[in-house]
Design a protein around this motif. Structure first.
Motif, PDB file in Angstrom:
ATOM      1  N   TRP A   1       0.836  -1.195   0.000  1.00 43.78           N
ATOM      2  CA  TRP A   1       0.000   0.000   0.000  1.00 43.78           C
ATOM      3  C   TRP A   1       0.876   1.253   0.000  1.00 43.78           C
ATOM      4  O   TRP A   1       0.595   2.218  -0.708  1.00 43.78           O
ATOM      5  CB  TRP A   1      -0.926   0.002   1.227  1.00 43.78           C
ATOM      6  CG  TRP A   1      -1.792   1.224   1.297  1.00 43.78           C
ATOM      7  CD1 TRP A   1      -3.004   1.420   0.712  1.00 43.78           C
ATOM      8  CD2 TRP A   1      -1.488   2.458   1.985  1.00 43.78           C
ATOM      9  NE1 TRP A   1      -3.491   2.676   0.990  1.00 43.78           N
ATOM     10  CE2 TRP A   1      -2.573   3.344   1.770  1.00 43.78           C
ATOM     11  CE3 TRP A   1      -0.420   2.888   2.759  1.00 43.78           C
ATOM     12  CZ2 TRP A   1      -2.606   4.630   2.303  1.00 43.78           C
ATOM     13  CZ3 TRP A   1      -0.452   4.174   3.286  1.00 43.78           C
ATOM     14  CH2 TRP A   1      -1.528   5.026   3.055  1.00 43.78           C
TER      15      TRP A   1
ATOM     16  N   LYS B   1       0.979   4.190  -2.746  1.00 41.38           N
ATOM     17  CA  LYS B   1       0.800   5.586  -2.354  1.00 41.38           C
ATOM     18  C   LYS B   1       1.951   6.451  -2.843  1.00 41.38           C
ATOM     19  O   LYS B   1       1.743   7.558  -3.359  1.00 41.38           O
ATOM     20  CB  LYS B   1       0.701   5.676  -0.830  1.00 41.38           C
ATOM     21  CG  LYS B   1       0.370   7.065  -0.287  1.00 41.38           C
ATOM     22  CD  LYS B   1      -1.052   7.459  -0.590  1.00 41.38           C
ATOM     23  CE  LYS B   1      -1.416   8.768   0.091  1.00 41.38           C
ATOM     24  NZ  LYS B   1      -2.783   9.214  -0.260  1.00 41.38           N
TER      25      LYS B   1
ATOM     26  N   THR C   1      -2.869   8.142  -5.013  1.00 47.21           N
ATOM     27  CA  THR C   1      -4.314   8.109  -5.199  1.00 47.21           C
ATOM     28  C   THR C   1      -4.903   6.998  -4.368  1.00 47.21           C
ATOM     29  O   THR C   1      -4.264   5.962  -4.144  1.00 47.21           O
ATOM     30  CB  THR C   1      -4.684   7.904  -6.685  1.00 47.21           C
ATOM     31  OG1 THR C   1      -6.102   7.742  -6.795  1.00 47.21           O
ATOM     32  CG2 THR C   1      -4.001   6.692  -7.268  1.00 47.21           C
ATOM     33  N   SER C   2      -6.135   7.206  -3.890  1.00 49.50           N
ATOM     34  CA  SER C   2      -6.796   6.180  -3.077  1.00 49.50           C
ATOM     35  C   SER C   2      -7.340   5.047  -3.929  1.00 49.50           C
ATOM     36  O   SER C   2      -7.663   3.975  -3.410  1.00 49.50           O
ATOM     37  CB  SER C   2      -7.935   6.809  -2.268  1.00 49.50           C
ATOM     38  OG  SER C   2      -8.895   7.396  -3.129  1.00 49.50           O
ATOM     39  N   LYS C   3      -7.462   5.272  -5.237  1.00 49.93           N
ATOM     40  CA  LYS C   3      -7.918   4.211  -6.130  1.00 49.93           C
ATOM     41  C   LYS C   3      -6.768   3.253  -6.392  1.00 49.93           C
ATOM     42  O   LYS C   3      -5.739   3.627  -6.952  1.00 49.93           O
ATOM     43  CB  LYS C   3      -8.438   4.797  -7.447  1.00 49.93           C
ATOM     44  CG  LYS C   3      -9.641   5.708  -7.293  1.00 49.93           C
ATOM     45  CD  LYS C   3     -10.808   5.008  -6.612  1.00 49.93           C
ATOM     46  CE  LYS C   3     -11.275   3.781  -7.361  1.00 49.93           C
ATOM     47  NZ  LYS C   3     -12.406   3.114  -6.691  1.00 49.93           N
TER      48      LYS C   3
ATOM     49  N   GLY D   1      -3.903  -1.556   2.988  1.00 52.75           N
ATOM     50  CA  GLY D   1      -3.665  -0.261   3.603  1.00 52.75           C
ATOM     51  C   GLY D   1      -4.090  -0.170   5.056  1.00 52.75           C
ATOM     52  O   GLY D   1      -3.874   0.853   5.703  1.00 52.75           O
TER      53      GLY D   1
ATOM     54  N   TYR E   1       3.731   6.745   7.441  1.00 59.44           N
ATOM     55  CA  TYR E   1       2.324   6.440   7.213  1.00 59.44           C
ATOM     56  C   TYR E   1       1.704   5.765   8.434  1.00 59.44           C
ATOM     57  O   TYR E   1       0.524   5.966   8.730  1.00 59.44           O
ATOM     58  CB  TYR E   1       2.156   5.551   5.985  1.00 59.44           C
ATOM     59  CG  TYR E   1       2.443   6.271   4.692  1.00 59.44           C
ATOM     60  CD1 TYR E   1       1.546   7.213   4.175  1.00 59.44           C
ATOM     61  CD2 TYR E   1       3.620   6.033   3.972  1.00 59.44           C
ATOM     62  CE1 TYR E   1       1.805   7.878   2.973  1.00 59.44           C
ATOM     63  CE2 TYR E   1       3.878   6.696   2.790  1.00 59.44           C
ATOM     64  CZ  TYR E   1       2.969   7.610   2.295  1.00 59.44           C
ATOM     65  OH  TYR E   1       3.226   8.272   1.125  1.00 59.44           O
TER      66      TYR E   1
END
Length: 294
Positions: A232, A236, A241-243, A272, A290
């Motif tokens: 994840w 990133k 992008t979250s897609k 994620g 993160y």
């Protein structure tokens, strides 16, 4: 559009046409589970997708978030082709070769100011390639090539400068911990398996597909969530992008023995998720940043 040693800038000549920009975006959107979408150049892609309850929801993605990873990938390829041609050529020919590449870059900028005004981040890989020529390929003592940017009437937001690190450097920043020891002082992956991990992962991001897996990997980690979260972080860092590109789920399923009994839906649902991950000392800083965010 295939880039070759003789013409390392072929992709950039191709992408400075808006029809080709649309074609590249369409090629990328096949990796997203959209019910429908519309491309609104130069800013956003509007889409409709299903949520977890099968309801249709609308959303938007900034076009630059899809184009920047493409440009970064082609930037790396162009450098590789320039270097390969540089090694093959006689020294007396190299200056002519490099001058031709510089002149092509200058021409792309001069002749496409309207495109650059719409997509200012297109300028970044071109400037990066000139810097690469000056820093790595010119004979010491030669005059550096200097781009004429006098007719460019805008400034580029520094946040768009994604060409500081190569894709390979990003992969190593995230995954080199697997070449070390876990919290129990056990080797996470053997040297051979770690090299396979890097090779598999580079294929994933360069070819946008799952490589042929000749050996599944089984890292000695306290939780397989660590693997999932690491990929994840990679997604990133590369795409911002979250897609999620769906081939990342397939990759995890195919590469890691830890996930052999998991279906794609379960990998996707936990991709994620950090709630079950302890912030181990062996994690790299790029991952810790993160984990520490709310």
């Amino acid at each position: 559009m295939k880039t070759k040693d003789e013409n390392p800038l072929a992709f950039f000549e191709y992408i400075f046409i808006e029809n080709n920009i649309t074609a590249e975006l369409e090629a990328q959107l096949k990796y997203y589970d959209f019910q429908s979408h519309s491309i609104n150049l130069p800013y956003v892609i509007k889409y409709v997708e299903y949520d977890d309850w099968n309801n249709s929801i609308k959303g938007e993605i900034e076009i630059q978030k899809i184009l920047i990873p493409i440009l970064r990938r082609e930037f790396e390829k162009a450098k590789e082709h320039m270097y390969a041609a540089f090694l093959r050529n006689e020294p007396s020919f190299n200056l002519n070769y490099l001058t031709y590449q510089f002149n092509t870059i200058q021409s792309l900028i001069t002749n496409n100011l309207s495109i650059i005004n719409k997509y200012p981040f297109f300028l970044l890989p071109l400037k990066g390639l000139v810097k690469y020529i000056n820093d790595r390929l010119l004979i010491p003592g030669s005059d550096n090539f200097v781009l004429d940017e006098n007719n460019i009437e805008f400034s580029i937001d520094d946040s768009l400068n994604t060409y500081v690190k190569s894709n390979e450097q990003i992969v190593h920043l995230i995954f080199d911990y697997m070449n070390g020891k876990n919290e129990r002082k056990e080797i996470i992956l053997s040297e051979e398996d770690f090299n396979k991990l890097i090779s598999y992962t580079l294929h994933l991001i360069q070819e946008e597909s799952v490589p042929v897996i000749d050996k599944k990997l089984n890292p000695k980690l306290s939780s397989k969530d660590i693997i999932r979260f690491s990929y994840w972080v990679l997604h990133k860092e590369l795409y911002n992008t979250s897609k999620i590109r769906t081939y990342f789920y397939d990759f995890i399923k195919e590469v890691f023995e830890n996930f052999k009994d998991n279906d794609i839906a379960s990998i996707k649902s936990q991709f994620g998720t950090k709630s079950r991950i302890f912030n181990h000392a062996f994690f790299p800083e790029i991952t810790k940043k993160y984990l520490s965010r709310d």
